[in-house]
Motif scaffolding. Structure first.
Motif, PDB file in Angstrom:
ATOM      1  N   LEU A 212       0.805  -1.221   0.000  1.00 50.76           N
ATOM      2  CA  LEU A 212       0.000   0.000   0.000  1.00 50.76           C
ATOM      3  C   LEU A 212       0.838   1.271   0.000  1.00 50.76           C
ATOM      4  O   LEU A 212       0.300   2.370  -0.126  1.00 50.76           O
ATOM      5  CB  LEU A 212      -0.951  -0.005   1.201  1.00 50.76           C
ATOM      6  N   GLU A 213       2.160   1.128   0.133  1.00 54.66           N
ATOM      7  CA  GLU A 213       3.034   2.296   0.019  1.00 54.66           C
ATOM      8  C   GLU A 213       2.916   2.929  -1.364  1.00 54.66           C
ATOM      9  O   GLU A 213       3.217   4.110  -1.543  1.00 54.66           O
ATOM     10  CB  GLU A 213       4.492   1.912   0.283  1.00 54.66           C
ATOM     11  N   LEU A 214       2.473   2.140  -2.340  1.00 49.34           N
ATOM     12  CA  LEU A 214       2.316   2.639  -3.705  1.00 49.34           C
ATOM     13  C   LEU A 214       1.402   3.860  -3.748  1.00 49.34           C
ATOM     14  O   LEU A 214       1.554   4.731  -4.598  1.00 49.34           O
ATOM     15  CB  LEU A 214       1.769   1.536  -4.611  1.00 49.34           C
ATOM     16  N   PHE A 215       0.441   3.925  -2.827  1.00 47.65           N
ATOM     17  CA  PHE A 215      -0.529   5.016  -2.803  1.00 47.65           C
ATOM     18  C   PHE A 215      -0.132   6.127  -1.828  1.00 47.65           C
ATOM     19  O   PHE A 215      -0.892   7.057  -1.609  1.00 47.65           O
ATOM     20  CB  PHE A 215      -1.911   4.470  -2.432  1.00 47.65           C
ATOM     21  N   SER A 216       1.063   6.012  -1.257  1.00 41.63           N
ATOM     22  CA  SER A 216       1.556   7.027  -0.330  1.00 41.63           C
ATOM     23  C   SER A 216       2.189   8.175  -1.102  1.00 41.63           C
ATOM     24  O   SER A 216       2.964   7.965  -2.037  1.00 41.63           O
ATOM     25  CB  SER A 216       2.583   6.411   0.626  1.00 41.63           C
ATOM     26  N   ALA A 217       1.867   9.413  -0.700  1.00 38.89           N
ATOM     27  CA  ALA A 217       2.436  10.580  -1.378  1.00 38.89           C
ATOM     28  C   ALA A 217       3.952  10.610  -1.221  1.00 38.89           C
ATOM     29  O   ALA A 217       4.678  10.970  -2.158  1.00 38.89           O
ATOM     30  CB  ALA A 217       1.820  11.855  -0.810  1.00 38.89           C
ATOM     31  N   GLY A 218       4.444  10.209  -0.042  1.00 36.75           N
ATOM     32  CA  GLY A 218       5.888  10.190   0.183  1.00 36.75           C
ATOM     33  C   GLY A 218       6.594   9.237  -0.765  1.00 36.75           C
ATOM     34  O   GLY A 218       7.654   9.564  -1.314  1.00 36.75           O
ATOM     35  N   PHE A 219       6.022   8.065  -0.968  1.00 36.74           N
ATOM     36  CA  PHE A 219       6.589   7.075  -1.890  1.00 36.74           C
ATOM     37  C   PHE A 219       6.575   7.618  -3.315  1.00 36.74           C
ATOM     38  O   PHE A 219       7.579   7.548  -4.041  1.00 36.74           O
ATOM     39  CB  PHE A 219       5.771   5.781  -1.798  1.00 36.74           C
ATOM     40  N   GLN A 220       5.455   8.166  -3.723  1.00 36.53           N
ATOM     41  CA  GLN A 220       5.308   8.653  -5.099  1.00 36.53           C
ATOM     42  C   GLN A 220       6.264   9.806  -5.396  1.00 36.53           C
ATOM     43  O   GLN A 220       6.940   9.814  -6.423  1.00 36.53           O
ATOM     44  CB  GLN A 220       3.858   9.078  -5.331  1.00 36.53           C
ATOM     45  N   PHE A 221       6.340  10.783  -4.478  1.00 40.16           N
ATOM     46  CA  PHE A 221       7.223  11.936  -4.701  1.00 40.16           C
ATOM     47  C   PHE A 221       8.687  11.510  -4.718  1.00 40.16           C
ATOM     48  O   PHE A 221       9.477  11.996  -5.528  1.00 40.16           O
ATOM     49  CB  PHE A 221       6.995  12.988  -3.621  1.00 40.16           C
ATOM     50  N   SER A 222       9.051  10.609  -3.804  1.00 44.46           N
ATOM     51  CA  SER A 222      10.444  10.174  -3.712  1.00 44.46           C
ATOM     52  C   SER A 222      10.891   9.483  -4.992  1.00 44.46           C
ATOM     53  O   SER A 222      11.952   9.793  -5.548  1.00 44.46           O
ATOM     54  CB  SER A 222      10.616   9.230  -2.512  1.00 44.46           C
ATOM     55  N   PHE A 223      10.074   8.563  -5.485  1.00 47.31           N
ATOM     56  CA  PHE A 223      10.465   7.810  -6.674  1.00 47.31           C
ATOM     57  C   PHE A 223      10.327   8.635  -7.950  1.00 47.31           C
ATOM     58  O   PHE A 223      11.108   8.459  -8.889  1.00 47.31           O
ATOM     59  CB  PHE A 223       9.652   6.514  -6.771  1.00 47.31           C
ATOM     60  N   MET A 224       9.361   9.533  -7.987  1.00 51.11           N
ATOM     61  CA  MET A 224       9.236  10.401  -9.164  1.00 51.11           C
ATOM     62  C   MET A 224      10.429  11.346  -9.272  1.00 51.11           C
ATOM     63  O   MET A 224      10.901  11.656 -10.367  1.00 51.11           O
ATOM     64  CB  MET A 224       7.932  11.196  -9.095  1.00 51.11           C
ATOM     65  N   ALA A 225      10.932  11.797  -8.116  1.00 49.65           N
ATOM     66  CA  ALA A 225      12.106  12.677  -8.128  1.00 49.65           C
ATOM     67  C   ALA A 225      13.319  11.943  -8.690  1.00 49.65           C
ATOM     68  O   ALA A 225      14.074  12.497  -9.514  1.00 49.65           O
ATOM     69  CB  ALA A 225      12.395  13.172  -6.711  1.00 49.65           C
ATOM     70  N   ILE A 226      13.522  10.705  -8.250  1.00 50.73           N
ATOM     71  CA  ILE A 226      14.656   9.924  -8.754  1.00 50.73           C
ATOM     72  C   ILE A 226      14.465   9.589 -10.229  1.00 50.73           C
ATOM     73  O   ILE A 226      15.421   9.619 -11.025  1.00 50.73           O
ATOM     74  CB  ILE A 226      14.811   8.625  -7.931  1.00 50.73           C
ATOM     75  N   LEU A 227      13.226   9.291 -10.622  1.00 46.83           N
ATOM     76  CA  LEU A 227      12.939   8.988 -12.027  1.00 46.83           C
ATOM     77  C   LEU A 227      13.255  10.196 -12.904  1.00 46.83           C
ATOM     78  O   LEU A 227      13.859  10.062 -13.975  1.00 46.83           O
ATOM     79  CB  LEU A 227      11.472   8.592 -12.175  1.00 46.83           C
ATOM     80  N   ALA A 228      12.867  11.378 -12.435  1.00 41.90           N
ATOM     81  CA  ALA A 228      13.147  12.599 -13.196  1.00 41.90           C
ATOM     82  C   ALA A 228      14.650  12.838 -13.298  1.00 41.90           C
ATOM     83  O   ALA A 228      15.163  13.186 -14.367  1.00 41.90           O
ATOM     84  CB  ALA A 228      12.461  13.786 -12.527  1.00 41.90           C
ATOM     85  N   LEU A 229      15.361  12.639 -12.195  1.00 42.58           N
ATOM     86  CA  LEU A 229      16.819  12.812 -12.205  1.00 42.58           C
ATOM     87  C   LEU A 229      17.480  11.821 -13.161  1.00 42.58           C
ATOM     88  O   LEU A 229      18.421  12.158 -13.883  1.00 42.58           O
ATOM     89  CB  LEU A 229      17.392  12.633 -10.804  1.00 42.58           C
ATOM     90  N   GLY A 230      16.970  10.593 -13.148  1.00 40.41           N
ATOM     91  CA  GLY A 230      17.567   9.554 -13.986  1.00 40.41           C
ATOM     92  C   GLY A 230      17.458   9.870 -15.468  1.00 40.41           C
ATOM     93  O   GLY A 230      18.361   9.541 -16.244  1.00 40.41           O
ATOM     94  N   TYR A 231      16.352  10.530 -15.861  1.00 42.80           N
ATOM     95  CA  TYR A 231      16.162  10.844 -17.272  1.00 42.80           C
ATOM     96  C   TYR A 231      16.721  12.206 -17.655  1.00 42.80           C
ATOM     97  O   TYR A 231      17.200  12.403 -18.780  1.00 42.80           O
ATOM     98  CB  TYR A 231      14.665  10.787 -17.630  1.00 42.80           C
ATOM     99  N   LEU A 232      16.693  13.156 -16.722  1.00 44.30           N
ATOM    100  CA  LEU A 232      17.137  14.498 -17.047  1.00 44.30           C
ATOM    101  C   LEU A 232      18.648  14.670 -16.907  1.00 44.30           C
ATOM    102  O   LEU A 232      19.251  15.455 -17.659  1.00 44.30           O
ATOM    103  CB  LEU A 232      16.437  15.510 -16.136  1.00 44.30           C
ATOM    104  N   ARG A 233      19.251  13.958 -15.968  1.00 38.94           N
ATOM    105  CA  ARG A 233      20.686  14.135 -15.712  1.00 38.94           C
ATOM    106  C   ARG A 233      21.541  13.870 -16.960  1.00 38.94           C
ATOM    107  O   ARG A 233      22.435  14.678 -17.274  1.00 38.94           O
ATOM    108  CB  ARG A 233      21.117  13.226 -14.557  1.00 38.94           C
TER     109      ARG A 233
END
Length: 238
Positions: A212-233
Motif C-alpha cells: 500500500l506504500e504505492l498510494f503514499s504521497a511520500g513514496f510517489q514523490f520520492s520515486f518520481m524525483a529519482i525517475l526525473a533525475l535519472g532521465y534528465l541528468r
C-alpha cells in the motif's frame, strides 16, 4: 524545563524495547476510517505500515528480549536524546532530535507550524536526501583515509543500515538506503552503478513488504524525483 536546558520527563521504569516479543492484554479496536471526502483516514494511513488494529494495553508482559544489537541502537538513541535535552532548551533539543534521530515527541506544534509556513518542514525530517548524503560522504571519507574500496563499502553500508534502524525509516529513507546498498555492492564487485535500475529494485523490495506504500504521497514523490533525475541528468550533462 526552561530555556537554559531541558530535563527529560521519561519514566525511569524499563519497558519493552525494540525487537522484544511481548504479550499484550487489552481492548482491540479497528482504526477509524474517513467519513467525509478529504478527511484524514487513520485506517488507511496505518495499513500502509501493515498495522490493522490498535490496542490500549491493560497489561504488557515481555516474553523474550530482542536482538542485542537493536537494543544497543535504541539505547544509543536514548542517550543522545538525554545529551541534547541536558545541553539545550526544549525547543532546540526537539529540533535536533527530529533532524538527527527522527523523534518529534519534543517538537512543539508552534515550531512545526513555523517551519511549515516557511516551506522548510522537510528540514526537520529524515529524508532520502539526508541518508544519501551521509552514506556518500562516509564512503568518500573512508576512501580518503586509505581504507580499501571493499572495506569502505562494507563499513559505510553497515553504519548507514544501523542509522536507519535507529531512527526508523519512511518510504524515502528506505528507498535511499536500498539504493545506497546497491551502489556499495557495485563498488565492492567492481561493477558499474545504474541509478534507474537501482530505483526499480528498491521499489520492488519496498512494495513486496508494504504494497500500500504505492498510494503514499511520500513514496510517489520520492520515486518520481529519482525517475526525473535519472532521465534528465544525462541530457543536462550532454
Amino acid at each position: 524545563t526552561g530555556s537554559e536546558g531541558g530535563s527529560s520527563d521519561r519514566p525511569s521504569e524499563k519497558g519493552p524495547e525494540a525487537g522484544d516479543l511481548i504479550s499484550v492484554t487489552g481492548q482491540i479496536t479497528v482504526p477509524e476510517t474517513a467519513t467525509n471526502p478529504g478527511q484524514f483516514d487513520m485506517k488507511e494511513y496505518l495499513l500502509k505500515d501493515g498495522i490493522r488494529y490498535t490496542v490500549f494495553a491493560d497489561k504488557i508482559e515481555i516474553l523474550s528480549k530482542g536482538p542485542v544489537y537493536k537494543r544497543l541502537l535504541m539505547n544509543l538513541s536514548e542517550k543522545l536524546k538525554e545529551v541534547y535535552e541536558s545541553l539545550f532548551s526544549d525547543t532546540e533539543a526537539g529540533i535536533l532530535e527530529a533532524m538527527i534521530l527522527g523523534d518529534k515527541q519534543l517538537l512543539s506544534q508552534e515550531v512545526r507550524d513555523l517551519y511549515q509556513d516557511m516551506g522548510i518542514i522537510h528540514i526537520i525530517a529524515i529524508s532520502g536526501l539526508h541518508v544519501s548524503i551521509i552514506g556518500r560522504r562516509l564512503f568518500k571519507r573512508l576512501m580518503k583515509m586509505g581504507v580499501p574500496v571493499r572495506l569502505a563499502a562494507l563499513l559505510s553500508s553497515f553504519i548507514l543500515l544501523s542509522y536507519a534502524f535507529m531512527v526508523g525509516a519512511g518510504a524515502s529513507t528506505k528507498r535511499a538506503v536500498i539504493m545506497f546498498l546497491i551502489a556499495m555492492a557495485a563498488e565492492y564487485t567492481g561493477r558499474s552503478y545504474d541509478m534507474l535500475t537501482s530505483m526499480a529494485v528498491s521499489a520492488v523490495i519496498i512494495l513486496v513488504r508494504y504494497p500500500l506504500e504505492l498510494f503514499s504521497a511520500g513514496f510517489q514523490f520520492s520515486f518520481m524525483a529519482i525517475l526525473a533525475l535519472g532521465y534528465l541528468r544525462p541530457a543536462v550533462i550532454k
